[in-house]
Write a protein that holds these residues in place. Structure first.
Motif, PDB file in Angstrom:
ATOM      1  N   ASP A  42      -2.407  45.567  33.824  1.00 12.05           N
ATOM      2  CA  ASP A  42      -1.814  44.146  34.828  1.00 12.05           C
ATOM      3  C   ASP A  42      -3.116  43.738  35.426  1.00 12.05           C
ATOM      4  OD1 ASP A  42       0.690  44.088  35.424  1.00 12.05           O
ATOM      5  OD2 ASP A  42       0.910  46.132  36.587  1.00 12.05           O
ATOM      6  N   HIS A  43      -3.319  42.518  36.223  1.00 19.06           N
ATOM      7  CA  HIS A  43      -4.059  41.982  36.219  1.00 19.06           C
ATOM      8  C   HIS A  43      -5.026  42.449  37.917  1.00 19.06           C
ATOM      9  CE1 HIS A  43      -3.567  38.657  33.873  1.00 19.06           C
ATOM     10  NE2 HIS A  43      -2.909  38.584  34.060  1.00 19.06           N
ATOM     11  N   ASP A  44      -5.719  43.264  37.822  1.00 16.52           N
ATOM     12  CA  ASP A  44      -6.963  43.758  38.883  1.00 16.52           C
ATOM     13  C   ASP A  44      -5.822  45.060  39.692  1.00 16.52           C
ATOM     14  OD1 ASP A  44      -8.687  41.465  38.393  1.00 16.52           O
ATOM     15  OD2 ASP A  44      -7.815  40.181  39.691  1.00 16.52           O
ATOM     16  N   ALA A 107      -9.724  39.546  47.128  1.00 15.38           N
ATOM     17  CA  ALA A 107      -9.934  37.829  46.189  1.00 15.38           C
ATOM     18  C   ALA A 107      -9.346  36.751  46.105  1.00 15.38           C
ATOM     19  CB  ALA A 107     -11.048  37.795  45.342  1.00 15.38           C
ATOM     20  N   ARG A 108      -7.549  37.051  45.128  1.00 15.15           N
ATOM     21  CA  ARG A 108      -6.795  37.260  45.140  1.00 15.15           C
ATOM     22  C   ARG A 108      -5.733  36.373  46.802  1.00 15.15           C
ATOM     23  NH1 ARG A 108      -3.951  36.917  40.301  1.00 15.15           N
ATOM     24  NH2 ARG A 108      -5.530  38.126  39.121  1.00 15.15           N
ATOM     25  N   LYS A 109      -5.871  37.345  47.412  1.00 10.69           N
ATOM     26  CA  LYS A 109      -5.239  37.168  48.523  1.00 10.69           C
ATOM     27  C   LYS A 109      -5.932  35.944  49.267  1.00 10.69           C
ATOM     28  CE  LYS A 109      -2.696  41.695  49.959  1.00 10.69           C
ATOM     29  NZ  LYS A 109      -4.403  42.543  49.465  1.00 10.69           N
ATOM     30  N   ASP A 110      -7.165  35.383  49.248  1.00  9.89           N
ATOM     31  CA  ASP A 110      -8.115  34.483  49.816  1.00  9.89           C
ATOM     32  C   ASP A 110      -7.350  33.364  49.113  1.00  9.89           C
ATOM     33  OD1 ASP A 110      -9.196  36.552  51.416  1.00  9.89           O
ATOM     34  OD2 ASP A 110     -11.188  36.752  50.705  1.00  9.89           O
ATOM     35  N   ARG A 111      -7.618  33.201  47.555  1.00  7.69           N
ATOM     36  CA  ARG A 111      -7.197  32.217  47.059  1.00  7.69           C
ATOM     37  C   ARG A 111      -6.029  31.231  47.624  1.00  7.69           C
ATOM     38  NH1 ARG A 111      -7.317  31.450  40.294  1.00  7.69           N
ATOM     39  NH2 ARG A 111      -4.941  32.932  40.844  1.00  7.69           N
ATOM     40  N   ASN A 112      -5.526  32.466  47.123  1.00  6.74           N
ATOM     41  CA  ASN A 112      -4.201  32.224  47.211  1.00  6.74           C
ATOM     42  C   ASN A 112      -3.288  30.737  48.656  1.00  6.74           C
ATOM     43  OD1 ASN A 112      -2.825  33.483  44.831  1.00  6.74           O
ATOM     44  ND2 ASN A 112      -2.275  35.028  46.235  1.00  6.74           N
ATOM     45  N   ILE A 141      -0.065  38.401  44.117  1.00  2.00           N
ATOM     46  CA  ILE A 141       0.505  36.885  43.385  1.00  2.00           C
ATOM     47  C   ILE A 141      -0.969  36.252  42.879  1.00  2.00           C
ATOM     48  CG2 ILE A 141       1.361  35.204  44.746  1.00  2.00           C
ATOM     49  CD1 ILE A 141       3.093  36.888  45.867  1.00  2.00           C
ATOM     50  N   GLY A 142      -0.402  35.829  41.891  1.00  2.00           N
ATOM     51  CA  GLY A 142      -1.261  35.013  40.709  1.00  2.00           C
ATOM     52  C   GLY A 142      -1.370  34.097  40.786  1.00  2.00           C
ATOM     53  N   ARG A 143      -1.227  32.656  40.015  1.00  2.00           N
ATOM     54  CA  ARG A 143      -0.942  31.619  40.054  1.00  2.00           C
ATOM     55  C   ARG A 143       0.598  30.685  38.803  1.00  2.00           C
ATOM     56  NH1 ARG A 143      -5.472  28.794  36.369  1.00  2.00           N
ATOM     57  NH2 ARG A 143      -6.143  30.773  35.795  1.00  2.00           N
ATOM     58  N   PRO A 144       0.885  32.704  38.281  1.00  2.00           N
ATOM     59  CA  PRO A 144       2.216  32.337  37.644  1.00  2.00           C
ATOM     60  C   PRO A 144       3.350  32.516  38.515  1.00  2.00           C
ATOM     61  CG  PRO A 144       1.171  33.729  36.185  1.00  2.00           C
ATOM     62  CD  PRO A 144       0.077  33.767  37.521  1.00  2.00           C
ATOM     63  N   HIS A 145       3.353  32.808  39.817  1.00  2.00           N
ATOM     64  CA  HIS A 145       3.623  33.385  40.518  1.00  2.00           C
ATOM     65  C   HIS A 145       4.243  31.628  41.239  1.00  2.00           C
ATOM     66  CE1 HIS A 145       2.545  37.595  40.738  1.00  2.00           C
ATOM     67  NE2 HIS A 145       3.999  37.472  40.351  1.00  2.00           N
ATOM     68  N   SER A 158       8.370  23.211  33.779  1.00  2.00           N
ATOM     69  CA  SER A 158       7.993  24.756  32.648  1.00  2.00           C
ATOM     70  C   SER A 158       6.808  25.380  33.428  1.00  2.00           C
ATOM     71  CB  SER A 158       7.943  24.630  31.412  1.00  2.00           C
ATOM     72  OG  SER A 158       6.865  24.233  30.675  1.00  2.00           O
ATOM     73  N   ILE A 159       6.408  26.433  33.346  1.00  2.00           N
ATOM     74  CA  ILE A 159       5.410  27.435  33.590  1.00  2.00           C
ATOM     75  C   ILE A 159       4.140  26.594  33.394  1.00  2.00           C
ATOM     76  CG2 ILE A 159       3.886  29.218  33.804  1.00  2.00           C
ATOM     77  CD1 ILE A 159       6.175  30.681  34.942  1.00  2.00           C
ATOM     78  N   ASP A 160       4.325  25.933  31.717  1.00  2.00           N
ATOM     79  CA  ASP A 160       3.204  25.141  31.500  1.00  2.00           C
ATOM     80  C   ASP A 160       2.775  24.375  31.747  1.00  2.00           C
ATOM     81  OD1 ASP A 160       2.426  27.558  29.432  1.00  2.00           O
ATOM     82  OD2 ASP A 160       3.532  26.860  27.476  1.00  2.00           O
ATOM     83  N   GLU A 161       3.822  23.952  31.758  1.00  2.00           N
ATOM     84  CA  GLU A 161       3.581  22.116  32.684  1.00  2.00           C
ATOM     85  C   GLU A 161       2.707  22.369  34.238  1.00  2.00           C
ATOM     86  OE1 GLU A 161       6.746  19.140  32.311  1.00  2.00           O
ATOM     87  OE2 GLU A 161       7.649  19.507  34.075  1.00  2.00           O
ATOM     88  N   ALA A 162       3.716  23.616  34.498  1.00  2.00           N
ATOM     89  CA  ALA A 162       2.736  23.731  36.484  1.00  2.00           C
ATOM     90  C   ALA A 162       1.013  23.594  35.885  1.00  2.00           C
ATOM     91  CB  ALA A 162       3.475  25.140  37.053  1.00  2.00           C
ATOM     92  N   PHE A 163       0.971  24.825  35.484  1.00  2.00           N
ATOM     93  CA  PHE A 163      -0.043  24.905  34.663  1.00  2.00           C
ATOM     94  C   PHE A 163      -0.705  23.441  33.938  1.00  2.00           C
ATOM     95  CE2 PHE A 163      -2.216  28.758  35.075  1.00  2.00           C
ATOM     96  CZ  PHE A 163      -1.126  29.818  35.762  1.00  2.00           C
ATOM     97  N   ASP A 164      -0.214  22.774  33.604  1.00  2.00           N
ATOM     98  CA  ASP A 164      -0.388  21.114  33.138  1.00  2.00           C
ATOM     99  C   ASP A 164      -1.197  20.223  34.561  1.00  2.00           C
ATOM    100  OD1 ASP A 164      -1.228  22.122  31.153  1.00  2.00           O
ATOM    101  OD2 ASP A 164       0.269  20.875  29.735  1.00  2.00           O
ATOM    102  N   PHE A 259       2.479  40.714  27.659  1.00  2.00           N
ATOM    103  CA  PHE A 259       4.312  40.769  28.120  1.00  2.00           C
ATOM    104  C   PHE A 259       4.037  40.506  28.570  1.00  2.00           C
ATOM    105  CE2 PHE A 259       8.151  42.510  29.299  1.00  2.00           C
ATOM    106  CZ  PHE A 259       8.994  41.702  28.955  1.00  2.00           C
ATOM    107  N   HIS A 260       4.523  38.905  29.628  1.00  2.00           N
ATOM    108  CA  HIS A 260       4.921  39.238  31.345  1.00  2.00           C
ATOM    109  C   HIS A 260       6.602  38.885  31.482  1.00  2.00           C
ATOM    110  CE1 HIS A 260       0.922  37.971  31.137  1.00  2.00           C
ATOM    111  NE2 HIS A 260       0.754  37.737  31.846  1.00  2.00           N
ATOM    112  N   GLY A 261       7.209  39.127  30.565  1.00  2.00           N
ATOM    113  CA  GLY A 261       8.834  39.242  30.912  1.00  2.00           C
ATOM    114  C   GLY A 261       9.053  37.738  31.307  1.00  2.00           C
ATOM    115  N   LEU A 263       8.273  35.331  33.016  1.00  2.00           N
ATOM    116  CA  LEU A 263       7.278  34.614  33.147  1.00  2.00           C
ATOM    117  C   LEU A 263       6.812  33.763  32.178  1.00  2.00           C
ATOM    118  CD1 LEU A 263       5.271  36.037  36.333  1.00  2.00           C
ATOM    119  CD2 LEU A 263       6.513  33.556  36.269  1.00  2.00           C
ATOM    120  N   LYS A 264       6.554  35.157  30.533  1.00  2.00           N
ATOM    121  CA  LYS A 264       6.216  33.917  29.080  1.00  2.00           C
ATOM    122  C   LYS A 264       7.829  34.128  28.583  1.00  2.00           C
ATOM    123  CE  LYS A 264       1.827  34.778  29.007  1.00  2.00           C
ATOM    124  NZ  LYS A 264       0.120  34.664  27.824  1.00  2.00           N
ATOM    125  N   PRO A 265       8.965  32.990  29.056  1.00  2.00           N
ATOM    126  CA  PRO A 265      10.394  34.067  28.517  1.00  2.00           C
ATOM    127  C   PRO A 265      10.001  33.981  26.623  1.00  2.00           C
ATOM    128  CG  PRO A 265      10.348  31.592  29.346  1.00  2.00           C
ATOM    129  CD  PRO A 265       8.822  32.337  29.614  1.00  2.00           C
TER     130      PRO A 265
END
Ligand code: AMP
Ligand code: ZN
Ligand code: FE
Ligand code: FE
Length: 292
Positions: A42-44, A107-112, A141-145, A158-164, A259-261, A263-265
């Motif tokens: 997991d991340h962090d 730091a994640r909590k501060d960024r969200n 919580i991260g950007r994928p959420h 899609s997730i990719d489009e949200a990032f794009d 694997f992200h379940g 979130l990365k179908p």
């Protein structure tokens, strides 16, 4: 033996970070798929791996404690992609590791809220409260959420489009977060008895092979011990290139699907997008490295 046929998966996210299956569900699925070994990375956070480590004998799957830490690029290397260092076989109780992860989580909590603020300015009607509610109490919580909520509200397909459109590096709602330097991350992982491994080199977005080799050599000088050569997005020739570098510099190679379940179908546990396979011998080699 069965283990050899089914392979392993050493790069897995759970609901403790930005995956959609709980650690217990991952363990069950790995058992059903007859995977020989898994690692939760997991991340962090160690919250997820803690829930299934050590695993009950009845699980039939070997479990290696893991972590994935986001780092800064070392000053002399130009990396615009995702710079992540994996740590395998870490002691979950290590105080320095735990203190550092607390800082990274803060730091994640501060960024969200800053990301949400940017999105609101861009006309995306979304609140942090609804992202948190949809993500579950434990999640880092991260950007994928946030991407998922952007999709739910119809601002992307899609997730990719949200990032794009919004969340990716240098896009309008991108906000950087505090990161460890590579040397710091490597020291902390080794201090906790773990093996530091460069995650998904392909995603670093380094244009040419000599630059990648130079980066890997610098990381080895810092104490890095491995390269994630098996990764679903690595074309066969890229896998060969990384394996060659690993042989040249006596680094261990590892691998997993990331694997992200849901979130990365497109990525399945153990098999990626279908034909991905990491042999059990990779896990055995990694354990040998830990004793070095
Ligand atoms: P964060 O931890 O909030 O920085 O988000 C990192 C996660 O976002 C990574 O684990 C990736 O799964 C995901 N991610 C990063 N960049 C992209 C992208 N361009 N498209 C889709 N997912 C991405
Ligand atoms: Zn992730
Ligand atoms: Fe990563
Ligand atoms: Fe990952």
């Amino acid at each position: 033996m069965e283990f050899n046929r089914a392979g392993i998966d050493l790069h897995i996210h759970t609901t403790a970070s930005d995956g959609t299956l709980s650690p217990a569900e991952i363990l069950q699925l790995a058992h059903r798929l007859k995977l020989g070994a898994i690692s939760i990375t997991d991340h962090d956070t160690l919250q997820g791996i803690r829930e299934i480590f050590p695993p009950p004998d009845s699980s039939g799957v070997k479990v290696l404690a893991g972590i994935e830490i986001s780092t800064k690029s070392p000053p002399l290397h130009r990396v615009t992609g995702s710079f992540h260092i994996l740590g395998y076989g870490i002691r979950l109780s290590d105080p320095v590791l735990n203190q550092t992860l607390d800082t990274l989580q803060q730091a994640r909590k501060d960024r969200n809220p800053l990301i949400i603020g940017r999105l609101n300015e861009l006309g995306v009607d979304i609140t942090l409260a609804e992202v948190m509610e949809a993500s579950g109490e434990e999640a880092q919580i991260g950007r994928p959420h946030i991407a998922k909520m952007i999709i739910n509200k119809g601002y992307a397909q899609s997730i990719d489009e949200a990032f794009d459109i919004y969340l990716g590096f240098n896009k309008p709602a991108y906000v950087d977060k505090y990161r460890l330097g590579c040397q710091e991350a490597i020291n902390i992982i080794r201090g906790a008895g773990g093996i530091p491994v460069l995650a998904h080199p392909f995603l670093l977005k380094i244009a040419d092979s000599p630059s990648m080799e130079a980066l890997i050599l610098d990381l080895k000088d810092m104490g890095m011990q491995g390269i994630e050569a098996y990764y679903p997005e690595h074309p066969p020739e890229y896998f060969e290139f990384l394996s060659g570098i690993a042989r040249k510099y006596d680094l261990v190679i590892t691998g997993g699907t990331d694997f992200h379940g849901k979130l990365k179908p497109d990525i399945q546990l153990g098999s990626g997008s279908g034909d991905f396979f990491v042999p059990y011998s990779v896990y055995e080699n990694l354990l040998r490295y830990q004793q070095k």
